[in-house]
Design a protein around this motif. Structure first.
Motif, PDB file in Angstrom:
ATOM      1  N   UNK A 186       0.832 -10.618   0.346  1.00  0.00           N
ATOM      2  CA  UNK A 186       2.445 -10.369   0.820  1.00  0.00           C
ATOM      3  C   UNK A 186       3.531 -11.692   0.405  1.00  0.00           C
ATOM      4  N   UNK A 187       4.154 -10.894  -0.003  1.00  0.00           N
ATOM      5  CA  UNK A 187       5.037 -12.011  -0.915  1.00  0.00           C
ATOM      6  C   UNK A 187       6.306 -12.598  -0.078  1.00  0.00           C
ATOM      7  N   UNK A 188       5.630 -13.117   1.474  1.00  0.00           N
ATOM      8  CA  UNK A 188       6.493 -13.872   2.063  1.00  0.00           C
ATOM      9  C   UNK A 188       5.277 -14.486   2.641  1.00  0.00           C
ATOM     10  N   UNK A 189       4.284 -14.874   2.252  1.00  0.00           N
ATOM     11  CA  UNK A 189       3.336 -16.005   2.472  1.00  0.00           C
ATOM     12  C   UNK A 189       4.448 -17.240   1.738  1.00  0.00           C
ATOM     13  N   UNK A 190       3.928 -18.098   2.652  1.00  0.00           N
ATOM     14  CA  UNK A 190       4.825 -18.841   1.778  1.00  0.00           C
ATOM     15  C   UNK A 190       4.216 -19.933   0.879  1.00  0.00           C
ATOM     16  N   UNK A 191       2.225 -19.715   0.682  1.00  0.00           N
ATOM     17  CA  UNK A 191       2.535 -20.491  -0.112  1.00  0.00           C
ATOM     18  C   UNK A 191       1.258 -19.176  -0.954  1.00  0.00           C
ATOM     19  N   UNK A 192       2.362 -18.194  -1.088  1.00  0.00           N
ATOM     20  CA  UNK A 192       1.213 -17.120  -1.575  1.00  0.00           C
ATOM     21  C   UNK A 192       1.431 -16.962  -3.074  1.00  0.00           C
ATOM     22  N   UNK A 193       1.322 -16.302  -4.400  1.00  0.00           N
ATOM     23  CA  UNK A 193       0.751 -15.993  -4.859  1.00  0.00           C
ATOM     24  C   UNK A 193       2.557 -15.765  -6.063  1.00  0.00           C
ATOM     25  N   UNK A 194       3.125 -14.974  -4.358  1.00  0.00           N
ATOM     26  CA  UNK A 194       4.344 -14.319  -5.494  1.00  0.00           C
ATOM     27  C   UNK A 194       5.164 -15.260  -5.463  1.00  0.00           C
ATOM     28  N   UNK A 215      -0.233   6.509  -1.943  1.00  0.00           N
ATOM     29  CA  UNK A 215       0.531   7.142  -2.482  1.00  0.00           C
ATOM     30  C   UNK A 215       2.379   6.636  -2.612  1.00  0.00           C
ATOM     31  N   UNK A 216       2.570   5.338  -2.673  1.00  0.00           N
ATOM     32  CA  UNK A 216       3.723   4.897  -2.194  1.00  0.00           C
ATOM     33  C   UNK A 216       3.265   3.704  -1.405  1.00  0.00           C
ATOM     34  N   UNK A 217       4.061   2.849  -0.666  1.00  0.00           N
ATOM     35  CA  UNK A 217       4.046   1.639   0.077  1.00  0.00           C
ATOM     36  C   UNK A 217       4.398   1.910   1.575  1.00  0.00           C
ATOM     37  N   UNK A 218       3.141   0.835   2.777  1.00  0.00           N
ATOM     38  CA  UNK A 218       2.667   1.053   3.771  1.00  0.00           C
ATOM     39  C   UNK A 218       3.513  -0.409   3.934  1.00  0.00           C
ATOM     40  N   UNK A 219       4.529  -0.693   4.917  1.00  0.00           N
ATOM     41  CA  UNK A 219       5.307  -1.825   4.591  1.00  0.00           C
ATOM     42  C   UNK A 219       4.754  -2.121   5.891  1.00  0.00           C
ATOM     43  N   UNK A 220       4.058  -2.065   6.940  1.00  0.00           N
ATOM     44  CA  UNK A 220       3.155  -2.259   7.436  1.00  0.00           C
ATOM     45  C   UNK A 220       1.914  -3.427   6.879  1.00  0.00           C
ATOM     46  N   UNK A 221       1.806  -3.246   5.923  1.00  0.00           N
ATOM     47  CA  UNK A 221       0.101  -3.678   5.479  1.00  0.00           C
ATOM     48  C   UNK A 221       0.866  -4.692   3.825  1.00  0.00           C
ATOM     49  N   UNK A 222       1.260  -5.679   4.523  1.00  0.00           N
ATOM     50  CA  UNK A 222       2.200  -6.185   3.227  1.00  0.00           C
ATOM     51  C   UNK A 222       0.908  -6.964   2.732  1.00  0.00           C
ATOM     52  N   UNK A 223      -0.110  -7.611   2.952  1.00  0.00           N
ATOM     53  CA  UNK A 223      -0.773  -7.769   3.089  1.00  0.00           C
ATOM     54  C   UNK A 223      -2.320  -7.461   1.922  1.00  0.00           C
ATOM     55  N   UNK A 224      -1.607  -6.262   1.613  1.00  0.00           N
ATOM     56  CA  UNK A 224      -2.460  -5.640   0.371  1.00  0.00           C
ATOM     57  C   UNK A 224      -1.387  -5.479  -0.055  1.00  0.00           C
ATOM     58  N   UNK A 225      -0.274  -5.858  -0.644  1.00  0.00           N
ATOM     59  CA  UNK A 225       0.281  -5.241  -2.099  1.00  0.00           C
ATOM     60  C   UNK A 225      -0.474  -5.870  -2.517  1.00  0.00           C
TER      61      UNK A 225
END
Length: 214
Positions: free
Chosen positions: A37-45, A90-100
């Protein structure tokens, strides 16, 4: 005056707020790969963004040091971009941000070689006392795409994507997202300073000509 890629190549950075077709040439990027998830405070993103800008500005400011890059000219560091995908989708599912899965990138001027890149990694590592080994030199040729300027929150992107796909079909194309061609976003607004409803994001999807059945 510093060269600004956004202004000089408006067809790639400032498309209209209606879908259009574009052919994107080969470009070189600084890149960091990651997941989550790109919004995770201490995430990789968020860490990846810091690494990218650390190297981007080391290269830009090389003009003030001893390292000389052949063909260097002063420029504005291009905007942050991202290639996004999810396994089995095949695309992006915005409800599954943790799977990005993602590759965060910043475009490099053509005069920057892989040797200059390696110098920048060593230079930034030494001066900032930080590990920049995750940053890579990426060459990518995006090719034929449908794109559109999305104005609004990131979670509202599906509405713009739907318009892009409808336009694509009307023009005789089909979606061509693969393991090598991705959902692509270019961030023209600083999310820390711009309200969600006013953010500008270029959304780009790879396409190919539809096969006509006889």
């Amino acid at each position: 005056m510093a060269f600004d890629y956004k202004k000089e190549y408006k067809e790639f950075y400032f498309p209209k707020a209606v879908p259009g077709i574009v052919t994107v040439p080969r470009m070189n990027f600084l890149a960091v790969r990651g997941s989550g998830d790109p919004n995770a405070e201490d995430g990789e993103y968020k860490g990846a963004i810091g690494l990218l800008y650390g190297i981007a500005f080391t290269i830009k400011m090389s003009k003030k040091g001893d390292h000389r890059i052949d063909g260097y000219f002063d420029y504005v560091v291009p905007p942050l971009e991202g290639f996004w995908w999810q396994e089995g989708t095949a695309g992006i599912d915005y409800t599954r941000k943790e799977d990005f899965k993602w590759i965060s990138v910043i475009r490099l001027p053509d005069f920057v070689t892989e040797e200059d890149f390696k110098w920048a990694i060593a230079e930034a590592s030494e001066k900032k006392k930080q590990d920049f080994s995750k940053v890579e030199f990426l060459t990518y040729q995006e090719g034929l795409c449908v794109q559109c300027m999305h104005i609004g929150a990131y979670d509202e992107e599906p509405e713009t994507v739907e318009k892009m796909h409808q336009f694509m079909k009307e023009q005789g194309y089909v979606l061509d997202i693969t393991d090598q061609r991705y959902h692509h976003e270019i961030y023209l607004s600083d999310a820390r300073r711009v309200a969600p409803e006013k953010r500008k994001t270029v959304i780009r999807h790879p396409i190919k000509k539809a096969v006509r059945l006889r």
